[in-house]
Design a protein around this motif. Structure first.
Motif, PDB file in Angstrom:
ATOM      1  N   ARG A 210      40.184  31.242  60.021  1.00  8.10           N
ATOM      2  CA  ARG A 210      40.015  30.755  61.398  1.00  8.10           C
ATOM      3  C   ARG A 210      40.171  29.235  61.470  1.00  8.10           C
ATOM      4  NH1 ARG A 210      38.450  34.917  64.527  1.00  8.10           N
ATOM      5  NH2 ARG A 210      37.213  36.608  63.595  1.00  8.10           N
ATOM      6  N   ALA A 211      39.651  28.552  60.468  1.00  8.00           N
ATOM      7  CA  ALA A 211      39.763  27.088  60.444  1.00  8.00           C
ATOM      8  C   ALA A 211      41.225  26.660  60.309  1.00  8.00           C
ATOM      9  CB  ALA A 211      38.932  26.520  59.292  1.00  8.00           C
ATOM     10  N   ALA A 212      41.979  27.351  59.465  1.00  3.81           N
ATOM     11  CA  ALA A 212      43.395  27.036  59.306  1.00  3.81           C
ATOM     12  C   ALA A 212      44.160  27.319  60.598  1.00  3.81           C
ATOM     13  CB  ALA A 212      43.983  27.844  58.151  1.00  3.81           C
ATOM     14  N   LYS A 213      43.841  28.438  61.227  1.00  4.18           N
ATOM     15  CA  LYS A 213      44.503  28.820  62.481  1.00  4.18           C
ATOM     16  C   LYS A 213      44.233  27.790  63.572  1.00  4.18           C
ATOM     17  CE  LYS A 213      44.847  32.641  65.803  1.00  4.18           C
ATOM     18  NZ  LYS A 213      44.352  33.987  66.187  1.00  4.18           N
ATOM     19  N   ALA A 214      43.014  27.289  63.630  1.00  2.77           N
ATOM     20  CA  ALA A 214      42.652  26.302  64.647  1.00  2.77           C
ATOM     21  C   ALA A 214      43.436  25.005  64.475  1.00  2.77           C
ATOM     22  CB  ALA A 214      41.148  26.020  64.589  1.00  2.77           C
ATOM     23  N   LYS A 215      43.865  24.725  63.273  1.00  2.64           N
ATOM     24  CA  LYS A 215      44.648  23.513  62.983  1.00  2.64           C
ATOM     25  C   LYS A 215      46.151  23.800  62.945  1.00  2.64           C
ATOM     26  CE  LYS A 215      42.309  22.644  59.202  1.00  2.64           C
ATOM     27  NZ  LYS A 215      41.805  21.962  57.960  1.00  2.64           N
ATOM     28  N   ASP A 216      46.546  24.961  63.430  1.00  7.56           N
ATOM     29  CA  ASP A 216      47.955  25.374  63.389  1.00  7.56           C
ATOM     30  C   ASP A 216      48.496  25.358  61.967  1.00  7.56           C
ATOM     31  OD1 ASP A 216      48.182  25.836  66.135  1.00  7.56           O
ATOM     32  OD2 ASP A 216      48.630  23.724  66.529  1.00  7.56           O
ATOM     33  N   ASP A 217      47.644  25.739  61.032  1.00  4.08           N
ATOM     34  CA  ASP A 217      48.019  25.723  59.624  1.00  4.08           C
ATOM     35  C   ASP A 217      47.923  27.142  59.056  1.00  4.08           C
ATOM     36  OD1 ASP A 217      48.832  24.638  57.218  1.00  4.08           O
ATOM     37  OD2 ASP A 217      47.363  23.018  57.251  1.00  4.08           O
ATOM     38  N   SER A 218      48.149  27.300  57.773  1.00  2.00           N
ATOM     39  CA  SER A 218      48.123  28.621  57.157  1.00  2.00           C
ATOM     40  C   SER A 218      47.534  28.540  55.753  1.00  2.00           C
ATOM     41  CB  SER A 218      49.539  29.211  57.100  1.00  2.00           C
ATOM     42  OG  SER A 218      50.391  28.397  56.302  1.00  2.00           O
ATOM     43  N   LEU A 219      47.158  29.713  55.222  1.00  2.00           N
ATOM     44  CA  LEU A 219      46.571  29.811  53.886  1.00  2.00           C
ATOM     45  C   LEU A 219      47.225  30.940  53.101  1.00  2.00           C
ATOM     46  CD1 LEU A 219      42.734  29.501  54.645  1.00  2.00           C
ATOM     47  CD2 LEU A 219      44.180  27.771  53.551  1.00  2.00           C
ATOM     48  N   GLY A 220      47.297  30.762  51.785  1.00  2.00           N
ATOM     49  CA  GLY A 220      47.750  31.819  50.902  1.00  2.00           C
ATOM     50  C   GLY A 220      46.571  32.567  50.315  1.00  2.00           C
ATOM     51  N   GLY A 221      46.839  33.395  49.324  1.00  2.00           N
ATOM     52  CA  GLY A 221      45.763  34.153  48.699  1.00  2.00           C
ATOM     53  C   GLY A 221      46.318  35.140  47.696  1.00  2.00           C
ATOM     54  N   SER A 222      45.470  36.060  47.248  1.00  2.00           N
ATOM     55  CA  SER A 222      45.906  37.045  46.266  1.00  2.00           C
ATOM     56  C   SER A 222      45.328  38.414  46.573  1.00  2.00           C
ATOM     57  CB  SER A 222      45.499  36.614  44.851  1.00  2.00           C
ATOM     58  OG  SER A 222      44.090  36.598  44.708  1.00  2.00           O
ATOM     59  N   VAL A 223      46.032  39.431  46.111  1.00  2.00           N
ATOM     60  CA  VAL A 223      45.637  40.833  46.286  1.00  2.00           C
ATOM     61  C   VAL A 223      45.566  41.483  44.911  1.00  2.00           C
ATOM     62  CG1 VAL A 223      46.338  43.088  47.184  1.00  2.00           C
ATOM     63  CG2 VAL A 223      46.632  41.034  48.592  1.00  2.00           C
ATOM     64  N   THR A 224      44.449  42.135  44.628  1.00  2.00           N
ATOM     65  CA  THR A 224      44.307  42.940  43.416  1.00  2.00           C
ATOM     66  C   THR A 224      44.565  44.396  43.767  1.00  2.00           C
ATOM     67  OG1 THR A 224      42.740  41.450  42.326  1.00  2.00           O
ATOM     68  CG2 THR A 224      42.685  43.755  41.651  1.00  2.00           C
ATOM     69  N   CYS A 225      45.272  45.104  42.880  1.00  2.00           N
ATOM     70  CA  CYS A 225      45.569  46.512  43.105  1.00  2.00           C
ATOM     71  C   CYS A 225      45.237  47.308  41.851  1.00  2.00           C
ATOM     72  CB  CYS A 225      47.045  46.694  43.453  1.00  2.00           C
ATOM     73  SG  CYS A 225      47.523  48.404  43.817  1.00  2.00           S
ATOM     74  N   VAL A 226      44.656  48.487  42.024  1.00  2.00           N
ATOM     75  CA  VAL A 226      44.353  49.382  40.899  1.00  2.00           C
ATOM     76  C   VAL A 226      44.984  50.749  41.155  1.00  2.00           C
ATOM     77  CG1 VAL A 226      42.106  50.009  41.905  1.00  2.00           C
ATOM     78  CG2 VAL A 226      42.530  50.427  39.471  1.00  2.00           C
ATOM     79  N   ILE A 227      45.590  51.297  40.111  1.00  2.00           N
ATOM     80  CA  ILE A 227      46.181  52.638  40.144  1.00  2.00           C
ATOM     81  C   ILE A 227      45.365  53.504  39.193  1.00  2.00           C
ATOM     82  CG2 ILE A 227      48.268  54.005  39.793  1.00  2.00           C
ATOM     83  CD1 ILE A 227      49.828  51.307  39.962  1.00  2.00           C
ATOM     84  N   ARG A 228      44.687  54.508  39.725  1.00  2.00           N
ATOM     85  CA  ARG A 228      43.832  55.365  38.905  1.00  2.00           C
ATOM     86  C   ARG A 228      44.497  56.725  38.680  1.00  2.00           C
ATOM     87  NH1 ARG A 228      39.639  53.940  43.129  1.00  2.00           N
ATOM     88  NH2 ARG A 228      38.856  51.888  42.527  1.00  2.00           N
ATOM     89  N   ASN A 229      44.248  57.300  37.496  1.00  4.46           N
ATOM     90  CA  ASN A 229      44.705  58.653  37.141  1.00  4.46           C
ATOM     91  C   ASN A 229      46.214  58.757  36.969  1.00  4.46           C
ATOM     92  OD1 ASN A 229      42.025  59.590  37.289  1.00  4.46           O
ATOM     93  ND2 ASN A 229      42.231  60.039  39.471  1.00  4.46           N
ATOM     94  N   ALA A 230      46.891  57.637  36.743  1.00  4.02           N
ATOM     95  CA  ALA A 230      48.323  57.721  36.441  1.00  4.02           C
ATOM     96  C   ALA A 230      48.492  58.348  35.063  1.00  4.02           C
ATOM     97  CB  ALA A 230      48.962  56.335  36.474  1.00  4.02           C
ATOM     98  N   PRO A 231      49.450  59.262  34.881  1.00  6.77           N
ATOM     99  CA  PRO A 231      49.642  59.890  33.579  1.00  6.77           C
ATOM    100  C   PRO A 231      50.015  58.873  32.508  1.00  6.77           C
ATOM    101  CG  PRO A 231      50.901  61.031  35.289  1.00  6.77           C
ATOM    102  CD  PRO A 231      50.390  59.756  35.893  1.00  6.77           C
ATOM    103  N   ALA A 232      49.625  59.135  31.273  1.00  2.07           N
ATOM    104  CA  ALA A 232      50.094  58.330  30.149  1.00  2.07           C
ATOM    105  C   ALA A 232      51.575  58.615  29.929  1.00  2.07           C
ATOM    106  CB  ALA A 232      49.293  58.659  28.892  1.00  2.07           C
ATOM    107  N   GLY A 233      52.296  57.616  29.439  1.00  3.01           N
ATOM    108  CA  GLY A 233      53.699  57.801  29.087  1.00  3.01           C
ATOM    109  C   GLY A 233      54.692  57.287  30.100  1.00  3.01           C
TER     110      GLY A 233
END
Length: 421
Positions: A210-233
């Motif tokens: 919200r603070a960045a938006k109020a200044k007509d600015d922008s922010l980056g960031g990161s996303v973590t992702c997990v894949i569960r029960n994927a087969p081995a191989g």
């Protein structure tokens, strides 16, 4: 180009302000129950206008199945998916006739093609990801029904605000962070406006956006992702290792700047004695059979480029959105100096809306690898049994053909055990 995958092949089309965007998906197995509602779930999580910390562009992104299904069941033929663009405002982009927007794709598309879309980001716009999300939603449904695969992503950082328990001095990754990776659900993620499932951190992220938006600015960031029960191989030596294809998929998403698997860069600061992943006896969560598991999983579920049956987890970094309304000194196309204050409707931070994009691109990768691995297993099962191979070449107690197909019973082939006449 505009296609991704080998066995599960996705071809997207459309620009930010054209009549429609969408994709053709080839390789969907026949017999999967599939409706537009199955696909709409992820598109609705991706769509603009979800809250006041995202772009104000109003699109419901309603998907229309064009082909490849009948009576709610996939036919095995290509699936066509279409989403209409409705809230176009090309007049918001008149300034791009004079200026290449800083850190945007205006100049590079001109350098490549000699012309560019006259409004918005064209193919570089996040509107292009609609096709990916739709295709990935189909892959998710198949993987869930066939293998019990779960894919969950969440926002791990916004600007300088980050989850407080990611790093601990004496551990490669903190226990709280690893527990979150193991157990977090989409329902928990979507409870927060920022899609960070840690309430206190989410509040700080919201304030920062919200603070960045109020200044007509922008922010980056990161996303973590997990894949569960994927087969081995899963994974193909040597150039299509699973983490390499995941990196390819993630870094093809607009605004991405970094990718790290498992312990990532932090893992490089620890000695091998702390970072190694010792094996232990465990149970396959899909089959209930005894199998080898790892004690720490700093590898992120992938070793030698091939999945080992543990949770696959990775982190993707997104830059601050390039288009901002704040005045920026820059050059025009003719090289003369000027000041640009971009118009239009843009996210002050893309990471909350990037969550379903990361999930569905991960699903596309896993789906492609599953189809490739099962094709290998199928053709291997047709060969006559091999005997008298050294024990080091096969899994203990398994037939040679079973070993070739990663210790899973191929059903139709009853092979001799190694050493039996």
């Amino acid at each position: 180009m505009s296609s991704f995958g080998n066995n599960y092949r996705v071809h997207t089309y459309g620009e930010s302000h054209c009549k429609s965007v969408g994709c053709i998906v080839d390789g969907v197995p026949p017999g999967l129950r599939l409706t537009e509602e199955d696909i709409q779930i992820q598109l609705s999580r991706r769509r603009p206008g979800q809250s006041d910390i995202t772009t104000a562009r109003s699109e419901f992104d309603t998907v229309h199945l064009q082909s490849g299904t009948e009576h709610g069941v996939t036919l095995g033929t290509p699936i066509g998916l279409l989403v209409h663009n409705k809230d176009q405002r090309p007049h918001d982009y008149a300034e791009t006739d004079l200026y290449p927007r800083p850190s945007h794709a205006d100049y590079t598309y001109l350098a490549k093609y000699g012309l560019k879309a006259s409004s918005g980001g064209g193919r570089a716009s996040a509107r292009e990801t609609i096709g990916r999300v739709a295709a990935g939603a189909i892959a998710e449904k198949y993987l869930k029904e066939a293998f019990g695969v779960e894919i969950v992503a969440f926002v791990a950082s916004v600007g300088k605000v980050t989850l407080p328990f990611q790093d601990e001095e004496d551990e490669v990754l903190g226990k709280e962070y690893m527990d979150l990776v193991k157990s977090v659900s989409r329902e928990e993620v979507d409870k927060e406006i920022t899609r960070c499932p840690h309430k206190e951190t989410s509040k700080k992220m919201e304030e920062a956006i919200r603070a960045a938006k109020a200044k007509d600015d922008s922010l980056g960031g990161s996303v973590t992702c997990v894949i569960r029960n994927a087969p081995a191989g899963l994974g193909e030596p040597a150039f299509d290792k699973l983490e390499a294809v995941l990196a390819h998929a993630m870094l093809s998403i607009p605004s991405t700047k970094s990718f790290e698997i498992g312990s990532g860069i932090r893992g490089t600061t620890f000695p091998g004695s702390q970072h190694n992943d010792p094996f232990t006896e465990g149970v396959d969560p899909r089959t209930g059979e005894k199998t080898l598991r790892t004690t720490t999983n700093w590898s992120g579920g992938i070793q030698g480029g091939i999945s080992n049956g543990e949770d696959i987890y990775f982190r993707v970094g997104f830059k601050p959105p390039a288009t901002i309304a704040q005045e920026q000194p820059t050059a025009r196309y003719d090289g003369s100096s000027g000041v640009l204050a971009a118009k239009g409707r843009h996210d002050p931070c893309v990471v909350p809306r990037a969550v379903p994009i990361v999930e569905t691109m991960a699903a596309i990768v896993v789906m492609d690898m599953v189809l490739q691995q099962h094709a290998r297993k199928s053709v291997a099962s047709l060969l006559p049994p091999l005997t008298h191979l050294p024990p080091t070449m096969v899994l203990p107690g398994k037939s040679t053909v079973q070993a070739v197909v990663n210790g899973e019973d191929v059903g139709a082939v009853q092979s001799q055990k190694v050493g039996e006449e």
